[in-house]
Design an enzyme around this catalytic site. Structure first.
Site, mmCIF file in Angstrom:
data_model
loop_
_atom_site.group_PDB
_atom_site.id
_atom_site.type_symbol
_atom_site.label_atom_id
_atom_site.label_comp_id
_atom_site.label_asym_id
_atom_site.label_seq_id
_atom_site.Cartn_x
_atom_site.Cartn_y
_atom_site.Cartn_z
ATOM 1 N N THR A 211 4.123 2.591 5.473
ATOM 2 C CA THR A 211 2.712 2.190 5.558
ATOM 3 C C THR A 211 1.997 3.120 6.530
ATOM 4 O O THR A 211 2.561 3.473 7.564
ATOM 5 C CB THR A 211 2.560 0.714 6.008
ATOM 6 N N ASP B 142 -0.381 2.353 8.353
ATOM 7 C CA ASP B 142 -1.011 1.597 9.448
ATOM 8 C C ASP B 142 -0.268 1.653 10.787
ATOM 9 O O ASP B 142 -0.860 1.370 11.821
ATOM 10 C CB ASP B 142 -1.156 0.118 9.039
ATOM 11 N N ASP C 59 5.036 -4.952 6.034
ATOM 12 C CA ASP C 59 5.631 -6.224 6.454
ATOM 13 C C ASP C 59 5.708 -7.239 5.317
ATOM 14 O O ASP C 59 6.681 -7.998 5.224
ATOM 15 C CB ASP C 59 4.917 -6.802 7.684
ATOM 16 N N GLY D 85 0.839 -1.210 0.000
ATOM 17 C CA GLY D 85 0.000 0.000 0.000
ATOM 18 C C GLY D 85 0.862 1.243 0.000
ATOM 19 O O GLY D 85 1.922 1.260 0.624
ATOM 20 N N ARG E 295 -6.072 -1.425 8.959
ATOM 21 C CA ARG E 295 -6.205 -2.894 8.886
ATOM 22 C C ARG E 295 -6.391 -3.482 10.287
ATOM 23 O O ARG E 295 -7.301 -3.098 10.980
ATOM 24 C CB ARG E 295 -5.028 -3.495 8.131
ATOM 25 N N ASP F 234 1.770 -0.466 11.913
ATOM 26 C CA ASP F 234 1.525 -1.801 12.470
ATOM 27 C C ASP F 234 2.801 -2.610 12.677
ATOM 28 O O ASP F 234 2.750 -3.829 12.825
ATOM 29 C CB ASP F 234 0.561 -2.577 11.557
ATOM 30 N N ARG G 268 0.939 -4.975 -5.642
ATOM 31 C CA ARG G 268 1.085 -6.246 -4.926
ATOM 32 C C ARG G 268 1.414 -7.268 -6.018
ATOM 33 O O ARG G 268 0.739 -7.319 -7.037
ATOM 34 C CB ARG G 268 -0.205 -6.587 -4.188
HETATM 35 P P1 ATP Z 1 0.885 -2.665 3.456
HETATM 36 O O1 ATP Z 1 1.225 -2.769 4.931
HETATM 37 O O2 ATP Z 1 0.690 -1.269 3.048
HETATM 38 O O3 ATP Z 1 -0.212 -3.561 3.008
HETATM 39 P P2 ATP Z 1 2.782 -4.609 2.590
HETATM 40 O O4 ATP Z 1 4.181 -4.473 2.124
HETATM 41 O O5 ATP Z 1 2.572 -5.361 3.874
HETATM 42 O O6 ATP Z 1 2.177 -3.136 2.652
HETATM 43 P P3 ATP Z 1 1.712 -6.818 1.062
HETATM 44 O O7 ATP Z 1 0.634 -6.830 0.056
HETATM 45 O O8 ATP Z 1 1.584 -7.678 2.260
HETATM 46 O O9 ATP Z 1 1.890 -5.270 1.462
HETATM 47 O O10 ATP Z 1 3.108 -7.203 0.365
HETATM 48 C C1 ATP Z 1 3.561 -6.480 -0.774
HETATM 49 C C2 ATP Z 1 4.257 -7.407 -1.706
HETATM 50 O O11 ATP Z 1 5.414 -7.979 -1.070
HETATM 51 C C3 ATP Z 1 3.449 -8.611 -2.149
HETATM 52 O O12 ATP Z 1 2.551 -8.312 -3.177
HETATM 53 C C4 ATP Z 1 4.569 -9.535 -2.630
HETATM 54 O O13 ATP Z 1 5.034 -9.112 -3.889
HETATM 55 C C5 ATP Z 1 5.670 -9.273 -1.599
HETATM 56 N N1 ATP Z 1 5.599 -10.284 -0.532
HETATM 57 C C6 ATP Z 1 4.722 -10.353 0.498
HETATM 58 N N2 ATP Z 1 4.934 -11.429 1.281
HETATM 59 C C7 ATP Z 1 5.977 -12.089 0.728
HETATM 60 C C8 ATP Z 1 6.683 -13.309 1.047
HETATM 61 N N3 ATP Z 1 6.350 -14.052 2.108
HETATM 62 N N4 ATP Z 1 7.692 -13.666 0.244
HETATM 63 C C9 ATP Z 1 8.046 -12.919 -0.829
HETATM 64 N N5 ATP Z 1 7.424 -11.780 -1.180
HETATM 65 C C10 ATP Z 1 6.413 -11.354 -0.425
#
Ligand code: ATP
Length: 320
Positions: free
Chosen positions: A126, A128, A103, A11, A172, A130, A72
């Site tokens: 982010t 959040d 994360d 995000g 979230r 979090d 994503r």
């Molecule tokens: P936000 O907190 O804003 O949602 P985020 O980084 O947690 O941000 P996610 O959608 O959880 O958002 O992860 C972003 C991208 O990171 C995923 O679309 C994927 O490409 C990569 N990713 C997430 N988890 C993994 C994992 N376990 N292994 C490899 N890549 C990952």
């Protein structure tokens, strides 16, 4: 290290552009090249990346969103996808990577660091807030300020009509946006995923406030609990005061970053590149007790987020 890659993932959050600027400028300061990768890990699958120059990041410190765009990328969750990402990184001679995201993005960074030996640094971007290892994530302060602006306006009209407003905020599974915007806006009640709520107690609190001369009430509800619509419906069935729902929604993710977020962005971006310059990877940068810190990226994402009960109790005492 002569060439690094940079991506924003997950995000978006206000301050990501300011962090991009800090990474690019710090790298250039140290004589390194920076390749900007578009749409998060997806850009590594499609080879959408380009060399960023000093002037590529002019005039973006004040802009919301992310110049590199974000996405994503499901492919990154698979072995084939990860191999493709590594292939692109190697093909372009990228020796280290900065990942700005939450994360999930950090988990991707860990895979690249640990399993494929590409030193990677995570910057927590982010709204959040979090992530336990850092007191603040990039974008949180701006998002809360956006909520405050809207809640202030809602208070005006709710007071005129003597209504109750249920305001839904993002976050979230984390209640921090609700907690901080609730305290700072003078909301009477906050409803967060971390604390069980009781509708009867809420009604009693509202009745008490009205009996003491209050003409409106604001209830901030975190999206991780329920929607403003649903909460307002439930509340309306047990109170005679008129209830109105408002979902603040995606405006929380945009807008010019606050001073606090720009300062974080500058320091996080700078620290990330200085770590890479020293050949250090697999770290997440953050802020703790007003000091910029870095720690093992996997330790950082494994820490269970705790809720600030002291702040929650403060709200109970001063909002009535
Ligand atoms: P936000 O907190 O804003 O949602 P985020 O980084 O947690 O941000 P996610 O959608 O959880 O958002 O992860 C972003 C991208 O990171 C995923 O679309 C994927 O490409 C990569 N990713 C997430 N988890 C993994 C994992 N376990 N292994 C490899 N890549 C990952």
């Amino acid at each position: 290290m002569k060439r690094i890659g940079l991506l924003t993932s997950g995000g978006d959050a206000p301050g990501m552009n300011a962090a991009i600027r800090a990474v690019v400028r710090t790298a250039i300061y140290y004589g390194m090249e920076v390749y900007g990768i578009e749409r998060g890990y997806a850009g590594l699958m499609t080879e959408e990346l380009y060399k960023m120059e000093m002037r590529s990041v002019s005039n973006i410190v004040q802009c919301g969103g992310t110049k590199l765009r974000t996405a994503r990328c499901m492919e990154m969750l698979t072995k084939e996808g990860q191999k493709k990402a590594v292939e692109t990184i190697k093909k372009y001679g990228i020796e280290g990577l900065v990942v700005i995201g939450g994360d999930g993005s950090f988990r991707g960074a860990r895979v690249l660091s640990e399993e494929y030996g590409i030193p990677t640094i995570g910057i927590p971007g982010t709204i959040d807030n979090d992530l336990e290892y850092t007191d603040y994530t990039l974008g949180f302060d701006t998002a809360v300020n956006t909520c405050l602006d809207i809640i202030n306006k809602l208070r005006d009209t709710m007071t005129s009509h003597e209504r109750i407003c249920v305001v839904e905020v993002m976050g979230r599974h984390c209640g921090d946006i609700a907690l901080y915007s609730g305290i700072a806006s003078g909301a009477e009640i906050i409803v967060v995923p971390e604390i069980r709520f009781d509708l009867e107690e809420i009604v009693t609190k509202i009745n008490r406030s009205r009996a003491s001369g209050k003409h409106s009430n604001i209830i901030v509800v975190a999206e991780g609990v329920t929607s403003a619509d649903q909460f307002a419906k439930n509340l309306q069935s047990v109170t005679t005061f008129s209830v109105r729902p408002t979902c603040i929604g995606h405006v929380q993710r945009g807008g010019s970053p606050s001073m606090a977020d720009r300062m974080l962005a500058a320091q996080f971006g700078n620290k990330a590149v200085r770590l890479l310059k020293d050949g250090i990877g697999n770290r997440a940068v953050g802020i703790r007790d007003n000091k910029i810190i870095d720690m093992d990226i996997i330790e950082a994402v494994s820490m269970k987020k705790t809720f600030n009960l002291e702040l929650y109790e403060t709200l109970q005492m001063i909002s009535m």
